[in-house]
Scaffold this motif. Structure first.
Motif, mmCIF file in Angstrom:
data_model
loop_
_atom_site.group_PDB
_atom_site.id
_atom_site.type_symbol
_atom_site.label_atom_id
_atom_site.label_comp_id
_atom_site.label_asym_id
_atom_site.label_seq_id
_atom_site.Cartn_x
_atom_site.Cartn_y
_atom_site.Cartn_z
ATOM 1 N N GLY A 252 0.667 -1.131 0.247
ATOM 2 C CA GLY A 252 -0.443 -0.087 -0.203
ATOM 3 C C GLY A 252 1.077 1.329 -0.075
ATOM 4 N N HIS A 253 0.095 2.222 0.869
ATOM 5 C CA HIS A 253 1.042 3.505 0.668
ATOM 6 C C HIS A 253 1.633 3.105 2.193
ATOM 7 C CE1 HIS A 253 -2.466 4.745 -1.540
ATOM 8 N NE2 HIS A 253 -1.697 5.687 -1.786
ATOM 9 N N THR A 254 3.012 4.305 1.699
ATOM 10 C CA THR A 254 4.494 4.608 2.828
ATOM 11 C C THR A 254 4.701 6.075 2.739
ATOM 12 O OG1 THR A 254 6.064 3.264 1.687
ATOM 13 C CG2 THR A 254 4.607 1.196 2.561
ATOM 14 N N ILE A 255 5.579 6.006 3.731
ATOM 15 C CA ILE A 255 6.266 7.073 3.739
ATOM 16 C C ILE A 255 7.300 7.217 3.919
ATOM 17 C CG2 ILE A 255 5.642 9.443 4.569
ATOM 18 C CD1 ILE A 255 2.841 8.914 5.188
ATOM 19 N N SER A 256 8.864 7.368 4.020
ATOM 20 C CA SER A 256 9.660 7.566 4.657
ATOM 21 C C SER A 256 10.284 9.285 4.127
ATOM 22 C CB SER A 256 10.786 6.889 3.622
ATOM 23 O OG SER A 256 11.040 7.235 2.050
ATOM 24 N N ALA A 257 11.313 9.734 5.271
ATOM 25 C CA ALA A 257 11.493 10.636 5.733
ATOM 26 C C ALA A 257 13.200 11.066 6.353
ATOM 27 C CB ALA A 257 10.489 11.477 6.696
ATOM 28 N N GLU A 258 13.017 11.737 5.669
ATOM 29 C CA GLU A 258 14.911 12.246 5.951
ATOM 30 C C GLU A 258 14.853 13.559 6.564
ATOM 31 O OE1 GLU A 258 18.665 11.448 3.926
ATOM 32 O OE2 GLU A 258 17.727 10.379 3.089
ATOM 33 N N SER A 259 15.975 14.127 7.391
ATOM 34 C CA SER A 259 15.750 15.282 8.322
ATOM 35 C C SER A 259 17.315 15.692 7.927
ATOM 36 C CB SER A 259 15.856 15.224 10.032
ATOM 37 O OG SER A 259 17.010 14.739 10.446
ATOM 38 N N GLY A 260 17.192 17.482 8.697
ATOM 39 C CA GLY A 260 18.918 17.929 8.283
ATOM 40 C C GLY A 260 18.871 17.803 6.826
ATOM 41 N N ARG A 261 17.926 17.926 5.845
ATOM 42 C CA ARG A 261 18.226 18.275 3.504
ATOM 43 C C ARG A 261 18.264 19.639 3.799
ATOM 44 N NH1 ARG A 261 17.197 13.240 -0.197
ATOM 45 N NH2 ARG A 261 18.180 11.844 0.714
ATOM 46 N N GLU A 262 18.755 19.789 2.562
ATOM 47 C CA GLU A 262 18.635 21.222 1.992
ATOM 48 C C GLU A 262 17.212 21.630 1.676
ATOM 49 O OE1 GLU A 262 20.659 23.709 1.648
ATOM 50 O OE2 GLU A 262 22.147 22.547 3.125
ATOM 51 N N PRO A 263 15.858 22.018 1.038
ATOM 52 C CA PRO A 263 15.468 22.773 1.020
ATOM 53 C C PRO A 263 15.370 22.171 -0.608
ATOM 54 C CG PRO A 263 15.622 24.544 2.012
ATOM 55 C CD PRO A 263 17.049 23.307 2.156
ATOM 56 N N LEU A 264 13.705 21.673 -0.630
ATOM 57 C CA LEU A 264 14.023 21.347 -2.325
ATOM 58 C C LEU A 264 13.722 22.482 -3.172
ATOM 59 C CD1 LEU A 264 11.158 18.574 -1.435
ATOM 60 C CD2 LEU A 264 13.612 18.021 -2.388
ATOM 61 N N VAL A 265 13.776 22.320 -4.333
ATOM 62 C CA VAL A 265 13.689 23.176 -5.180
ATOM 63 C C VAL A 265 12.174 23.159 -6.063
ATOM 64 C CG1 VAL A 265 14.422 24.108 -7.446
ATOM 65 C CG2 VAL A 265 15.604 24.025 -5.693
ATOM 66 N N LEU A 266 11.502 23.641 -5.969
ATOM 67 C CA LEU A 266 10.123 22.919 -6.104
ATOM 68 C C LEU A 266 9.584 24.066 -7.233
ATOM 69 C CD1 LEU A 266 7.660 21.458 -3.525
ATOM 70 C CD2 LEU A 266 9.273 20.709 -5.230
ATOM 71 N N ASP A 267 9.120 24.065 -8.648
ATOM 72 C CA ASP A 267 8.684 25.086 -9.537
ATOM 73 C C ASP A 267 7.413 26.336 -8.557
ATOM 74 O OD1 ASP A 267 10.807 24.255 -11.639
ATOM 75 O OD2 ASP A 267 9.313 22.651 -12.374
ATOM 76 N N SER A 268 7.568 27.594 -9.015
ATOM 77 C CA SER A 268 6.982 27.978 -9.152
ATOM 78 C C SER A 268 5.516 27.989 -9.388
ATOM 79 C CB SER A 268 7.292 29.059 -7.958
ATOM 80 O OG SER A 268 6.306 29.878 -7.160
ATOM 81 N N PRO A 269 4.494 27.611 -9.882
ATOM 82 C CA PRO A 269 3.558 28.173 -11.204
ATOM 83 C C PRO A 269 3.045 29.133 -11.160
ATOM 84 C CG PRO A 269 2.399 26.250 -10.303
ATOM 85 C CD PRO A 269 3.926 26.460 -8.983
ATOM 86 N N ALA A 270 3.314 29.626 -12.202
ATOM 87 C CA ALA A 270 2.082 31.121 -12.680
ATOM 88 C C ALA A 270 0.434 30.760 -11.929
ATOM 89 C CB ALA A 270 1.621 31.351 -13.756
ATOM 90 N N PRO A 271 0.089 31.542 -11.209
ATOM 91 C CA PRO A 271 -0.875 30.851 -10.606
ATOM 92 C C PRO A 271 -2.363 31.428 -12.092
ATOM 93 C CG PRO A 271 -0.893 33.620 -10.015
ATOM 94 C CD PRO A 271 0.544 33.225 -10.556
ATOM 95 N N ALA A 272 -3.018 29.940 -12.325
ATOM 96 C CA ALA A 272 -4.167 30.198 -12.808
ATOM 97 C C ALA A 272 -4.733 30.948 -13.657
ATOM 98 C CB ALA A 272 -4.917 28.767 -12.955
#
Length: 849
Positions: A252-272
């Motif tokens: 099923g669904h599982t979750i894994s986590a790791e601390s202390g990493r640099e912030p992820l670079v995520l695209d910031s889409p333009a508003p609709a």
């Protein structure tokens, strides 16, 4: 001896076992993270653990267990658990009976590994009892201390301390097993286990890396947590985690986590925008859910909650709301489809955070919020045998203790149907107006089971029911998912494997986003490759909040949408039957060439399903081009309201470039420019009326085609008035992005719309609305409009210009109708010719024309 362990008296002083155990120093190795996929030494059994939990199948390796006690009878099954061998005292490095077994849900493996080993410290830290045991065992390595109670010097005292230590070990071991059994029993009921509480004023034991595999539909977490849970807000240091949700049919669904990493670079889409806003696959008045409705979604009863439009005949049993482990939504107070900073949607809810792991708990609640929003907008409706899954890393930021009730606000940043139906949310958790946690970039996708087809097979054969039904409960052959792929995705998914070569290339495509005006293919009568006939039945849902209702000067749907929805359904039929497969090596572009269409009756199309019937009349295959003629009819509520006939051309690049316009390559100027003596001209300031909002509605936004119009009164071909206007053309004009992907061109229907707007503004400026009560524009009934297109307006054309010759002005009770002929130019040639373009002003309660 009946004296309780925590009241024992040694060396003349009271003894608190738990205090003594926790106070001992923890070796540095106990605080070192162990990978989530850690393996017990000499065992080979993978074990992943949450707080106070070991999930795995094997007993800790190297343990000297008492025979018959502490054996695992199966994964997560403890044999003889809770029993202490003999008198309850075991050797310093032995295992207490019933201990050291990796359990399925919450069974602690606190002892059962030789003290001081890495595995012992890791497994011991999984529970308070285990942590205390490690501290107790390592107390033997502390330097001698002076004063009462020290171990040094006296052999009898030392022996008593050893006995005391082993009694404490056995007692805590039994406590750990009892807790484990409680967790296992509660887990079997789907309830959270006992919380692990850190006592204020005592040092918290740093937790190692751990992983947990949850049952399908639940959430568990893997990754280091800095403090046991829960703690007072003042003791929690802000901590960021990188988290991944994964899915396998087995786990099923599982979750894994790791601390202390640099912030992820995520695209910031333009508003609709109003044009690019996501169009939900189903409409429902339900925007709030109580506990009973959420429970129904857990059972997969989506149609019972949101309405019959969500029914899929049971083909999506796995699409249901997950049951969170440690966190759950308790109520949804609002679902707004176009709200939030990205104007793609917002969900506001109440939730509750419980359980031993705050990361797992907040992720479980956020995942549920994303699922609810996805179900309400109908992301699952275009696939069958599908499931919710994710996998893109996202961020979890803990600010304070999260235990207890929380307000949940999920903002939708992305929402689309390709490559699969998906959304991305940012979620904020608040308590008393204080943010206690944030999640950024959680992505949910609706994905079919592996190996299942999601589009037509070779020859256009539909291999299975894809799960899409219309508002009347009828099965569709293809749905919005396929239409979106036909516009800007994979053409093979939309039409079949013969079109796979078109990936990333200019090809015939549907318009996209707000100009995509065909939603479903209901049926096709005909065979691929046979171009002598065929009938297609398609549908388009026209929501009341569509961009064109808000931005049109008309009381209902504007002419540009009448034209586009009818023409798109026809071109889709020709494309599906294989018009471009006559020369599969060519990259064809589609252009409309001419047509005639008539409005049959006035109808308000807001929140209606338009049913389109297109008939292929004939096909002519030429070198570099394929010409097809269609007839079409649009109906709503079982009655036709629009009909027409049109000619399309599929052109390769050389044929498309060889355009001579309407005048055999010659430049024929507009009437005004051809006059030997330039007549007096007055100017209508359309932009000023639009800004002031005076008089009947004026086209705005994407439909605002003109800012001013030149007028010569009592002039033109018919002596009733002449209009001329121009519009700058820029590469960033909105329509080039929507019509067509990889082949941008201005829709011819927008050129017609510009002509209509010029006539509407002339009618208002001439006072034709003055005698009408609450006048508004409508499309005239019974006037066949004809057009011829012999050129295209591309992004580098600089300007589009037009002229209109007013042909007639007629008045009837509460109505005024104006008819004209028109032409449209690009800078080098005249390219559109329009006959009998009509507009009409209607007063309140006016009788039909």
């Amino acid at each position: 001896m009946t004296t309780q362990l925590d009241a024992l008296d040694f060396d003349g002083e009271p003894f608190d076992a738990l205090e003594w155990a926790i106070a001992g120093p923890v070796a540095p190795a106990a605080a070192q993270p162990i990978p989530a996929a850690a393996v017990f030494p000499a065992a080979g059994h993978r074990a992943v653990a949450g707080p106070g939990t070991v999930t795995g199948t094997g007993a800790a390796a190297g343990a000297m267990a008492v025979a018959g006690a502490g054996n695992a009878a199966g994964p997560g099954v403890v044999a003889g658990a809770g029993m202490v061998a003999g008198s309850g005292v075991v050797g310093r490095h032995d295992v207490a009976a019933g201990h050291g077994v990796a359990g399925g849900h919450g069974v602690a493996a606190g002892s059962g590994v030789a003290a001081g080993s890495e595995a012992a410290q890791w497994s011991a830290a999984a529970s308070p009892a285990g942590a205390a045991e490690v501290a107790l065992r390592q107390g033997a390595d502390r330097p001698p201390a002076s004063g009462a109670g020290s171990r040094g010097g006296d052999p009898v005292s030392s022996l008593l301390h050893d006995v005391r230590a082993e009694l404490v070990t056995a007692h805590l071991s039994a406590m750990a097993v009892q807790t484990a059994l409680q967790r296992r029993a509660l887990g079997a009921l789907g309830l959270p286990g006992p919380a692990v509480v850190s006592r204020p004023g005592r040092p918290a034991v740093p937790q190692p890396d751990r992983g947990a595999v949850s049952r399908p539909g639940s959430a568990a977490v893997s990754g280091p947590v800095r403090q046991p849970y829960p703690l007072p807000a003042a003791t929690i240091e802000q901590q960021m985690y990188t988290v991944v949700i994964d899915y396998t049919p087995e786990a099923g669904h599982t979750i894994s986590a790791e601390s202390g990493r640099e912030p992820l670079v995520l695209d910031s889409p333009a508003p609709a925008t109003s044009m690019s806003a996501f169009k939900a696959l189903a409409r429902t008045p339900v925007t709030a859910l109580d506990g009973a409705a959420l429970a129904a979604l857990v059972r997969g009863e989506i149609a019972a909650v949101f309405g019959a439009a969500y029914d899929q005949e049971g083909v999506n049993p796995a699409i249901r709301l997950s049951e969170g482990l440690g966190g759950t939504l308790t109520e949804v107070s609002d679902i707004a489809r176009h709200a939030g900073p990205w104007r793609r949607g917002r969900l506001v809810a109440a939730g509750r955070i419980d359980g031993p792991d705050p990361v797992a708990a907040v992720v479980a609640v956020a995942w549920q919020a994303a699922q609810v929003f996805a179900m309400q907008v109908g992301l699952h409706l275009c696939l069958a045998e599908a499931r919710f899954q994710a996998g893109t890393p996202f961020e979890v930021d803990l600010h304070a203790a999260t235990a207890g009730p929380v307000e949940v606000v999920a903002e939708v940043a992305e929402l689309d149907l390709i490559p699969r139906p998906r959304l991305r949310v940012d979620v904020e958790f608040r308590r008393d107006a204080t943010v206690v946690a944030r999640i950024r970039g959680l992505t949910l996708e609706v994905r079919e089971a592996p190996g299942l087809p999601v589009g037509p097979a070779a020859g256009g054969v539909i291999p299975r029911f894809f799960g899409r039904r219309n508002a009347f409960g009828q099965r569709a052959l293809l749905g919005e998912f396929h239409m979106t792929h036909s516009a800007r995705g994979d053409l093979d998914i939309a039409l079949g494997p013969e079109f796979a070569r078109c990936a990333g290339r200019r090809a015939t495509r549907m318009p996209n986003h707000g100009l995509q005006l065909c939603d479903r293919v209901m049926s096709v009568e005909g065979e691929r490759g046979r171009l002598t006939g065929g009938v297609g039945h398609t549908e388009y849902d026209s929501p009341a909040d569509s961009w064109y209702y808000a931005e049109s000067a008309n009381a209902s749907m504007p002419n540009v949408v009448y034209m586009e929805t009818s023409l798109q359904s026809a071109l889709l039929l020709g494309y599906f039957l294989g018009a471009t497969l006559t020369a599969p090596q060519e990259d064809y572009s589609l252009r409309n060439l001419d047509g005639t269409a008539t409005v049959l009756r006035e109808v308000d199309l807001r929140d209606k399903t338009i049913q389109q019937t297109s008939t292929l009349l004939n096909t002519t295959v030429l070198v570099g081009a394929v010409l097809q003629t269609f007839s079409y009819e649009l109906s709503v509520d079982g009655e036709p309201f629009y009909e027409g006939e049109s000619l399309f051309g599929f052109f390769n690049a050389p044929a498309l470039a060889n355009q001579n316009g309407l005048d055999n390559g010659e430049f024929v100027p507009a009437w005004l420019d051809a006059q030997p003596h330039r007549p007096a001209v007055r100017v209508i300031d359309v932009a000023a009326r639009r800004a002031a909002g005076l008089g009947p509605r004026c086209a705005t936004g994407h439909l605002a085609m003109l800012d001013e119009i030149e007028v010569v009164d009592a002039a033109g071909t018919f002596g009733l008035g002449y209009l001329r206007a121009a519009r700058p053309v820029r590469p960033d004009d909105w329509f080039f992005s929507y019509h067509f992907y990889l082949d941008p061109v201005m829709p011819g229907s927008l050129g017609v719309e510009a002509v209509i707007q010029a006539m509407q503004e002339w009618a208002v400026d001439n006072g034709l609305a003055a005698d009408l009560v609450d006048p508004e524009f409508v499309l005239p009934v019974g006037v066949p409009m004809s057009w011829r297109y012999r050129g295209q307006i591309l992004a580098d054309e600089k300007e589009m210009s037009l002229e209109v010759h007013i042909k007639s002005v007629e008045r009837r009770g509460g109505r005024v109708r104006v008819i004209g002929d028109a032409s449209v130019w690009k800078p080098t040639m005249r390219i559109y010719e329009l006959s009998d373009v009509a507009i009409e002003l209607r007063g309140r309660n006016a009788e039909p024309w």
